[in-house]
Design an enzyme around this catalytic site. Structure first.
Site, PDB file in Angstrom:
ATOM      1  N   LYS A 196      18.182  42.692  -0.889  1.00 24.54           N
ATOM      2  CA  LYS A 196      17.468  42.183   0.229  1.00 24.54           C
ATOM      3  C   LYS A 196      16.123  42.438   0.828  1.00 24.54           C
ATOM      4  CE  LYS A 196      18.877  41.629   5.250  1.00 24.54           C
ATOM      5  NZ  LYS A 196      20.022  41.673   6.411  1.00 24.54           N
ATOM      6  N   GLU A 198      15.744  52.533  -5.904  1.00 22.32           N
ATOM      7  CA  GLU A 198      16.498  52.485  -7.021  1.00 22.32           C
ATOM      8  C   GLU A 198      16.502  51.316  -7.759  1.00 22.32           C
ATOM      9  OE1 GLU A 198      17.681  53.507  -3.891  1.00 22.32           O
ATOM     10  OE2 GLU A 198      18.829  55.027  -3.760  1.00 22.32           O
ATOM     11  N   ARG A 211      26.135  44.254   2.785  1.00 20.56           N
ATOM     12  CA  ARG A 211      27.659  44.407   2.639  1.00 20.56           C
ATOM     13  C   ARG A 211      28.464  43.221   2.896  1.00 20.56           C
ATOM     14  NH1 ARG A 211      25.783  47.753   6.564  1.00 20.56           N
ATOM     15  NH2 ARG A 211      26.695  47.837   8.457  1.00 20.56           N
ATOM     16  N   GLU A 245      30.004  52.153   6.158  1.00 22.35           N
ATOM     17  CA  GLU A 245      28.505  51.727   6.578  1.00 22.35           C
ATOM     18  C   GLU A 245      28.841  50.909   7.557  1.00 22.35           C
ATOM     19  OE1 GLU A 245      25.404  49.476   4.339  1.00 22.35           O
ATOM     20  OE2 GLU A 245      24.885  51.466   3.713  1.00 22.35           O
ATOM     21  N   HIS A 297      50.278  58.832 -10.755  1.00 23.29           N
ATOM     22  CA  HIS A 297      50.227  60.009 -11.698  1.00 23.29           C
ATOM     23  C   HIS A 297      48.993  61.082 -11.497  1.00 23.29           C
ATOM     24  CE1 HIS A 297      53.549  57.999 -13.776  1.00 23.29           C
ATOM     25  NE2 HIS A 297      52.932  57.145 -13.444  1.00 23.29           N
ATOM     26  N   LYS A 305      17.058  58.991   2.633  1.00 25.54           N
ATOM     27  CA  LYS A 305      15.838  58.374   1.968  1.00 25.54           C
ATOM     28  C   LYS A 305      14.530  58.871   2.214  1.00 25.54           C
ATOM     29  CE  LYS A 305      18.098  53.556   2.210  1.00 25.54           C
ATOM     30  NZ  LYS A 305      17.956  52.285   2.579  1.00 25.54           N
TER      31      LYS A 305
END
Ligand code: F6P
Length: 551
Positions: free
Chosen positions: A209, A215, A270, A355, A386, A515
């Site tokens: 965005k 990253e 999101r 978030e 399990h 950040k």
């Protein structure tokens, strides 16, 4: 959104909770033969069973009264109308527009004023969906004119989790190029993904965005170097696309306008899978199925907009979240999709829920009075049975569970697998509810061949407290439409809970501090850092240099 609720506002809920808990869930079922019917709700393709939750009729009435007092209905209308409900960032949150069909906002529609913006959305949707189709049919091709066989989406958070999860969920509909997703800046992520790919056949989509997330931009630079190294710079340009609201930054990265797909500031990361952020998904499943996914989302929007509170499923689930977290103070929520291809749903919901609603102050900047979002976790059933289900059944914490189950899979020849899956899903919610007392456990142990003494010794270990709450969402089959309904349901449910808490679900200031510190650490090798951070940095840098006596 309304100001924070005071303790007085919560009191009727606390009282209703105490009353409802006078009976166990099993006793509620025994005394009310209508319970399953009363607490089962339907819309579109979904059935939502809340009868195994810690609710009774007076509790539900108290919750609905709470929703009215907190103005959830007017808040929903404000959201859908495009009011600036994201109060901190002073903007709308119009992700519902991304799945509004072209021409739906006619002059008589209550949101007709959004028609011009909806027109822009439709035009951009048309652009990215026809681009996706052209990649699929080979008319948009690699530099050498051959078809793309693989697509790599580089993005993180909302620019990764939605398309990654949906592409996995809709695997039976994926008949386009193979899609891969790289989020982590860890070089292992790009190295492992690119290792099996041919740059000459790979299309790289840079999804961000902001087009500035470190990253993604680091991975984008590495991808460009990988493509250019193999194909040359001019050819590499045919293999890169951008999806962003920051089109100037994409241009700065030398991606031309015709290879850049936009969306809007009012789309939170999101909430963005419905936009051009879903490009990789659209390439995988094609226009028709992507439109079915959007139609599912829109159907849920219409249900949320028009259904009365008493049968409005996002409303009821948002209330349930607040009930479990703020009234019963249960700290986590297990999401257990008994649907292998929804295995990434818990990770997707972690961002959507945590978030959005992991906040400690309300819209008015004052501390919230009650705990907000639960810690969401989970994985595909039956695997969890399990592993961690032991704690659900006998641990000291009560963890509300949410099961998702399809009536049928996409594999008719493996229907016997599906029957076992369904049985396990239903068995878990029933076991959580009924439990098994010590006497019954003792008898079961004796029936299994243990001596009376051995049965007495083992009975406390084989006893289940029961009375543990769960909800179940069921649907016929995980189609694109059903997935759209589910995701929009979760989005609106998060909004309802946020409104009840009086918080803004559309900002995420909480991700910023780390950040900034990371930038400081990469920039000045840790000067002025906390002593522990300095010592860890020293160890890591000495280890990198091969010193065995690193501190
Ligand atoms: O760090 C959190 C966040 O801002 C998310 O909200 C967002 O989805 C993600 O980073 C990625 O941001 P972008 O799409 O701008 O790269």
């Amino acid at each position: 959104m309304a100001a924070n609720a005071t303790n007085d506002t919560w009191r009727p809920l606390d009282e209703a909770a105490a009353n409802a808990r006078r009976l166990t869930l099993a006793e509620h079922f025994a005394t009310d033969p209508e319970r399953a019917a009363t607490f089962t709700f339907r819309t579109g393709s979904l059935l939502v069973d809340l009868s195994k939750c810690w609710l009774d009729r007076p509790a539900l009435d108290a919750l609905l009264a709470f929703a009215r007092s907190r103005g959830v209905g007017p808040a929903r209308d404000a959201l859908l109308r495009g009011d600036p409900v994201n109060v901190t960032e002073r903007r709308a949150a119009l992700h519902t527009l991304l799945r509004t069909p072209a021409g739906a906002l006619g002059p008589d529609h209550p949101f007709a004023h959004l028609a011009p913006l909806a027109g822009e959305v439709t035009a951009e949707r048309e652009r990215f969906l026809s681009f996706a189709e052209r990649v699929r049919d080979g008319s948009i091709a690699a530099a050498d004119g051959a078809r793309f066989t693989d697509v790599v989406n580089l993005g993180i958070g909302g620019s990764d989790l939605g398309p990654r999860m949906a592409t996995r969920a809709l695997a039976p509909y994926c008949d386009g190029p193979r899609c891969h997703f790289v989020a982590n800046v860890d070089g292992a992520a790009t190295a492992d993904t690119f290792a099996s790919l041919d740059p000459a056949r790979t299309l790289v989509v840079i999804s961000s965005k902001s087009f500035s997330t470190i990253e993604t931009m680091t991975n984008a630079a590495t991808a460009r170097a990988w493509l250019s190294g193999a194909l040359g710079e001019a050819a590499a340009a045919h293999h890169l696309l951008a999806v962003t609201t920051a089109t100037t930054r994409a241009a700065g990265f030398s991606i031309p306008g015709e290879r850049t797909f936009g969306f809007w500031d009012w789309t939170g990361g999101r909430y963005s899978v419905w936009s051009s952020i879903g490009l990789a998904l659209a390439i995988a499943i094609g226009r028709r199925e992507f439109e079915a996914f959007l139609a599912g989302g829109h159907a849920m929007d219409e249900h949320f907009r028009t259904a009365p509170d008493e049968t409005n499923i996002p409303m009821l689930l948002g209330l349930l979240d607040v009930w479990n977290r703020s009234v019963h103070r249960l700290p986590s929520l297990l999401v257990a999709p008994y649907d292998e291809r929804l295995e990434l749903l818990p990770a997707y919901l972690q961002q959507l829920v945590m978030e959005s609603n992991g906040k400690s102050v309300g819209c008015d900047g004052r501390p919230v009075g009650r705990p907000t979002a639960a810690v969401v976790w989970g994985s595909a059933g039956t695997n969890g049975q399990h592993a961690y289900f032991q704690l659900l059944h006998q641990g000291t914490e009560v963890v509300p569970a949410e099961f998702l189950i399809a009536a049928e899979g996409h594999e008719p020849h493996l229907a016997h697998h599906h029957a076992i899956l369904v049985a396990n899903c239903l068995a878990q919610s029933e076991a959580l509810l009924t439990g098994r007392g010590e006497g019954e456990s003792h008898r079961a142990l004796v029936a299994a061949g243990h001596t009376q003494e051995e049965a007495a010794r083992l009975a406390p270990h084989a006893t289940f407290p029961g009375d543990r709450p769960s909800a179940t969402i069921a649907y016929r089959r995980l189609t694109p439409h059903v997935l759209g309904e589910l995701l929009a349901l979760y989005e609106h449910r998060v909004f309802v809970a946020a409104t009840l808490w009086g918080i803004n679900p559309f900002d995420q200031y909480g991700v910023e501090l780390g950040k900034q510190i990371a930038l400081g650490i990469t920039g000045d090798a840790g000067m002025d850092r906390n002593a522990s951070t300095r010592s860890l940095l020293a160890f890591l840098s000495l280890s990198r240099e091969g010193h065995s006596n690193a501190p």
